[in-house]
Design a protein around this motif. Structure first.
Motif, mmCIF file in Angstrom:
data_model
loop_
_atom_site.group_PDB
_atom_site.id
_atom_site.type_symbol
_atom_site.label_atom_id
_atom_site.label_comp_id
_atom_site.label_asym_id
_atom_site.label_seq_id
_atom_site.Cartn_x
_atom_site.Cartn_y
_atom_site.Cartn_z
ATOM 1 N N ILE A 170 -8.432 -1.145 1.391
ATOM 2 C CA ILE A 170 -7.459 -0.213 0.839
ATOM 3 C C ILE A 170 -8.185 0.731 -0.109
ATOM 4 C CG2 ILE A 170 -5.401 -0.035 -0.619
ATOM 5 C CD1 ILE A 170 -5.063 -3.107 0.471
ATOM 6 N N GLU A 171 -7.819 1.994 -0.020
ATOM 7 C CA GLU A 171 -8.378 3.027 -0.899
ATOM 8 C C GLU A 171 -7.248 3.512 -1.803
ATOM 9 O OE1 GLU A 171 -10.731 6.974 0.209
ATOM 10 O OE2 GLU A 171 -8.614 7.053 0.795
ATOM 11 N N LEU A 172 -7.508 3.528 -3.106
ATOM 12 C CA LEU A 172 -6.496 3.995 -4.052
ATOM 13 C C LEU A 172 -7.123 4.871 -5.121
ATOM 14 C CD1 LEU A 172 -3.601 4.011 -5.179
ATOM 15 C CD2 LEU A 172 -4.199 1.971 -6.486
ATOM 16 N N PRO A 173 -6.819 6.168 -5.105
ATOM 17 C CA PRO A 173 -7.180 7.007 -6.245
ATOM 18 C C PRO A 173 -6.037 6.978 -7.249
ATOM 19 C CG PRO A 173 -6.418 8.379 -4.436
ATOM 20 C CD PRO A 173 -6.331 6.944 -3.986
ATOM 21 N N GLY A 174 -6.364 6.987 -8.518
ATOM 22 C CA GLY A 174 -5.297 7.002 -9.519
ATOM 23 C C GLY A 174 -5.812 6.642 -10.893
ATOM 24 N N THR A 175 -4.872 6.414 -11.769
ATOM 25 C CA THR A 175 -5.216 6.034 -13.134
ATOM 26 C C THR A 175 -5.679 4.583 -13.156
ATOM 27 O OG1 THR A 175 -2.987 5.284 -13.634
ATOM 28 C CG2 THR A 175 -3.481 7.625 -14.078
ATOM 29 N N GLU A 176 -6.328 4.227 -14.230
ATOM 30 C CA GLU A 176 -6.791 2.844 -14.408
ATOM 31 C C GLU A 176 -5.612 1.872 -14.325
ATOM 32 O OE1 GLU A 176 -9.156 0.190 -17.779
ATOM 33 O OE2 GLU A 176 -8.644 2.273 -18.209
ATOM 34 N N GLU A 177 -4.497 2.240 -14.929
ATOM 35 C CA GLU A 177 -3.313 1.370 -14.943
ATOM 36 C C GLU A 177 -2.753 1.175 -13.537
ATOM 37 O OE1 GLU A 177 -4.160 3.114 -18.778
ATOM 38 O OE2 GLU A 177 -3.667 4.145 -16.905
ATOM 39 N N GLY A 198 -5.343 -12.372 -1.834
ATOM 40 C CA GLY A 198 -6.755 -12.742 -1.817
ATOM 41 C C GLY A 198 -7.671 -11.543 -1.720
ATOM 42 N N ILE A 199 -8.155 -11.079 -2.853
ATOM 43 C CA ILE A 199 -9.120 -9.977 -2.866
ATOM 44 C C ILE A 199 -10.487 -10.566 -2.524
ATOM 45 C CG2 ILE A 199 -10.292 -8.251 -4.290
ATOM 46 C CD1 ILE A 199 -7.678 -7.932 -5.863
ATOM 47 N N VAL A 200 -11.076 -10.048 -1.458
ATOM 48 C CA VAL A 200 -12.389 -10.497 -1.005
ATOM 49 C C VAL A 200 -13.481 -9.773 -1.787
ATOM 50 C CG1 VAL A 200 -13.963 -10.584 0.978
ATOM 51 C CG2 VAL A 200 -11.506 -10.989 1.295
ATOM 52 N N GLU A 201 -13.284 -8.473 -1.962
ATOM 53 C CA GLU A 201 -14.296 -7.645 -2.616
ATOM 54 C C GLU A 201 -13.611 -6.381 -3.121
ATOM 55 O OE1 GLU A 201 -18.797 -6.250 -1.434
ATOM 56 O OE2 GLU A 201 -17.333 -6.455 0.174
ATOM 57 N N MET A 202 -14.146 -5.850 -4.222
ATOM 58 C CA MET A 202 -13.577 -4.633 -4.776
ATOM 59 C C MET A 202 -14.675 -3.826 -5.449
ATOM 60 S SD MET A 202 -10.565 -4.178 -7.603
ATOM 61 C CE MET A 202 -11.414 -5.030 -8.895
ATOM 62 N N LEU A 228 -2.056 -2.444 -8.778
ATOM 63 C CA LEU A 228 -2.233 -2.789 -7.367
ATOM 64 C C LEU A 228 -3.102 -4.036 -7.223
ATOM 65 C CD1 LEU A 228 -1.832 -2.246 -4.366
ATOM 66 C CD2 LEU A 228 -3.825 -0.734 -4.458
ATOM 67 N N CYS A 229 -4.176 -4.116 -7.980
ATOM 68 C CA CYS A 229 -5.056 -5.296 -7.920
ATOM 69 C C CYS A 229 -4.309 -6.559 -8.296
ATOM 70 C CB CYS A 229 -6.263 -5.109 -8.830
ATOM 71 S SG CYS A 229 -7.420 -3.868 -8.239
ATOM 72 N N VAL A 272 0.833 -1.200 0.000
ATOM 73 C CA VAL A 272 0.000 0.000 0.000
ATOM 74 C C VAL A 272 0.873 1.257 0.000
ATOM 75 C CG1 VAL A 272 -1.591 1.334 1.463
ATOM 76 C CG2 VAL A 272 -2.043 -1.086 1.000
ATOM 77 N N ASP A 273 1.935 1.255 0.800
ATOM 78 C CA ASP A 273 2.845 2.407 0.850
ATOM 79 C C ASP A 273 3.507 2.661 -0.498
ATOM 80 O OD1 ASP A 273 2.252 2.895 3.494
ATOM 81 O OD2 ASP A 273 4.045 1.888 4.275
ATOM 82 N N ILE A 274 3.926 1.614 -1.180
ATOM 83 C CA ILE A 274 4.579 1.758 -2.487
ATOM 84 C C ILE A 274 3.643 2.436 -3.477
ATOM 85 C CG2 ILE A 274 5.428 0.471 -4.496
ATOM 86 C CD1 ILE A 274 6.549 -1.597 -2.433
ATOM 87 N N PHE A 275 2.356 2.091 -3.426
ATOM 88 C CA PHE A 275 1.372 2.648 -4.359
ATOM 89 C C PHE A 275 0.779 3.972 -3.866
ATOM 90 C CE2 PHE A 275 1.621 -1.545 -6.137
ATOM 91 C CZ PHE A 275 1.325 -1.363 -7.475
#
Length: 171
Positions: A123-130, A143-147, A135-136, A106-109
């Protein structure tokens, strides 16, 4: 090819539904749609991302221009605009070492942890689609539970504004 459109409309009930309905009835695909208030409380700005060539874009604009509540349509060129999305991603974090790994990622992104419990982190991430896709991709290992992701929002660079662009500058 993806095209982003800023559609300025009167802030009235049902306008978003009429716009999305018109586009879907014509069998055009909306890849992303985001709507919100503008600096003028009587105007809503809808950012549409549609997939297609020049002809499809022309048809979308032509059809939207026929709606009474549409004030202006402006294409936002990717190179001349600022584009952002927002993602909230819930990942498995059921032990301390996993949580530490996720915090480092998370810190890297330059994202933010907005919720933590014994099983998951959000985790909250504003940014470009790429950036969000990157990050995803890394978080899938945990293991992504929900997004959930917002639609793309865009603003032209420089002093101009969509409301000052020529009327429906794509028709």
């Amino acid at each position: 090819m993806r095209r982003s459109l800023a559609v300025l409309v009167l802030n009235k009930p049902g306008v978003l539904a009429r716009i999305s309905g018109l586009i879907s009835r014509r069998m055009f695909n909306i890849e992303s749609i985001a709507a919100g208030y503008t600096e003028d409380p009587n105007i809503t700005r809808i950012t549409l991302v549609v997939q297609g060539d020049e002809n499809i874009l022309y048809q979308v604009v032509k059809q939207l221009s026929k709606l009474v509540d549409v004030i202006k349509i402006h294409e936002l060129a990717a190179s001349d605009s600022i584009n952002r999305e927002l993602a909230l991603i819930k990942v498995r974090a059921n032990d301390a070492s996993r949580r530490a790994d996720i915090v480092n990622i998370v810190d890297i992104f330059r994202a933010n942890v907005v919720d933590v419990n014994s099983e998951t982190m959000v985790i909250e991430l504003p940014g470009t689609e790429e950036k969000i896709d990157a990050l995803c991709s890394i978080l899938r290992e945990h293991g992504i539970v929900e997004m959930v992701r917002t639609g793309k929002i865009c603003l032209d660079r420089g002093p101009g504004a969509a409301k000052d662009a020529p009327d429906n500058d794509l028709t």
